[in-house]
Design an enzyme around this catalytic site. Structure first.
Site, mmCIF file in Angstrom:
data_model
loop_
_atom_site.group_PDB
_atom_site.id
_atom_site.type_symbol
_atom_site.label_atom_id
_atom_site.label_comp_id
_atom_site.label_asym_id
_atom_site.label_seq_id
_atom_site.Cartn_x
_atom_site.Cartn_y
_atom_site.Cartn_z
ATOM 1 N N VAL A 1 0.853 -1.191 0.000
ATOM 2 C CA VAL A 1 0.000 0.000 0.000
ATOM 3 C C VAL A 1 0.883 1.233 0.000
ATOM 4 C CG1 VAL A 1 -1.788 1.257 1.251
ATOM 5 C CG2 VAL A 1 -1.740 -1.233 1.336
ATOM 6 N N PHE A 2 0.706 2.112 -0.962
ATOM 7 C CA PHE A 2 1.486 3.355 -1.024
ATOM 8 C C PHE A 2 0.626 4.529 -0.571
ATOM 9 C CE2 PHE A 2 2.822 7.174 -3.435
ATOM 10 C CZ PHE A 2 4.065 7.351 -2.847
ATOM 11 N N TYR B 1 0.448 8.757 -0.010
ATOM 12 C CA TYR B 1 1.045 10.068 -0.293
ATOM 13 C C TYR B 1 0.314 11.188 0.433
ATOM 14 C CZ TYR B 1 -2.783 10.469 -3.710
ATOM 15 O OH TYR B 1 -4.013 10.500 -4.324
ATOM 16 N N GLY B 2 -0.748 10.827 1.163
ATOM 17 C CA GLY B 2 -1.507 11.806 1.945
ATOM 18 C C GLY B 2 -1.539 11.367 3.396
ATOM 19 N N SER B 3 -2.734 11.242 3.947
ATOM 20 C CA SER B 3 -2.857 10.901 5.366
ATOM 21 C C SER B 3 -2.347 9.505 5.697
ATOM 22 C CB SER B 3 -4.318 11.038 5.812
ATOM 23 O OG SER B 3 -5.161 10.166 5.080
ATOM 24 N N GLU C 1 -10.956 5.261 0.795
ATOM 25 C CA GLU C 1 -10.636 5.964 -0.441
ATOM 26 C C GLU C 1 -11.767 5.898 -1.466
ATOM 27 O OE1 GLU C 1 -7.998 7.534 -0.064
ATOM 28 O OE2 GLU C 1 -7.078 6.420 1.573
#
Length: 254
Positions: A31-32, A34-36, A113
């Site tokens: 899992v990548f 880039y936010g929270s 998401e």
């Protein structure tokens, strides 16, 4: 002659290369974030890597109406925008333990998401890539992970009601300074992202400058703040069942 001093951190790069995508011959879930997800993954994971993806940049062009905003006053949160030559730093989390554990992580991520309407396969890199390439005297930078999925929003207001589009920094800062929702206010999200980027030692100019602009609005006198009315569009509520979700993919990002 040249003398090189190898620090403990550098010695890590001399260890044998690993195939992070595979464990015991089985492809594992990565899992990548880039936010929270960088500071609050929210699910059980077994390994974490700091790294980046190529040709994407982080932007605050995504409307959040159920966490840190509301339909009548959306928060601005992160999505990714294609940008040749750019890199976006974040954190990759590994989930091992078999199909059931992966399923739990997948279900959690798809709920969290659900407003993102697009997923793209990308490659994940770390600083290790650079050092191996340098030691092998080759210009090839091989990814540590392949097949990583990134959750993004389609940059089209007509087909994607959650896409806010770029705006002047001052206008975005005003919106972020005043938006709030059930999970907290919008500015806290931005400030936590700023701190998270500092903690992983990859501060981002775009994030820092936006955070500083928001602080300017927070320093205004109360009577002046009361007159600030951000120009934002109302975003209708979107149920989870309406979100495009693919369960065939094995690696996620946000």
């Amino acid at each position: 002659s040249h003398i090189f001093f190898l620090t403990p951190c550098f010695l890590l790069f001399l260890l044998p290369k690993r195939d992070f995508n595979v464990q015991d011959g089985i492809v594992v879930l990565w899992v990548f974030g880039y936010g929270s997800l960088i500071w609050n993954p929210g699910f059980d994971f077994d390994e974490k890597l700091i790294g980046y993806i190529k040709d994407y940049k982080r932007v605050f062009d995504f409307a959040c109406i159920d966490h840190r905003g509301a339909p009548e006053h959306p928060a601005r949160t992160c999505t990714l925008e294609k940008s040749a030559g750019a890199i976006c730093w974040g954190a990759a989390y590994c989930v091992r333990g078999g199909p059931e554990k992966e399923k739990l992580a997948m279900e959690y991520l798809e709920r969290r998401e659900c407003e993102y309407d697009s997923k793209t396969l990308v490659e994940f890199y770390t600083l290790r890539n650079f050092f191996y390439s340098w030691m092998q005297e080759t210009a090839t930078f091989e990814p540590v992970l392949t097949g990583v999925i990134v959750f993004t929003s389609t940059p089209d207001k007509e087909s994607n009601k959650y896409y806010l589009a770029p705006a002047p920094q001052e206008e975005m800062a005003m919106q972020i300074a005043t938006a709030s929702g059930p999970c907290g206010n919008n500015r806290e999200y931005l400030f936590k992202l700023e701190k998270a980027m500092h903690d992983i030692e990859h501060e981002e100019k775009y994030v820092t400058e936006l955070a500083n602009e928001v602080r300017k609005h927070l320093d205004l006198p109360k009577e002046v703040k009361a007159l600030l009315k951000p120009v934002v569009s109302r975003v209708p509520i979107k149920t989870q069942s309406q979100a495009h979700v693919s369960t065939r993919q094995r690696v996620f990002a946000s």
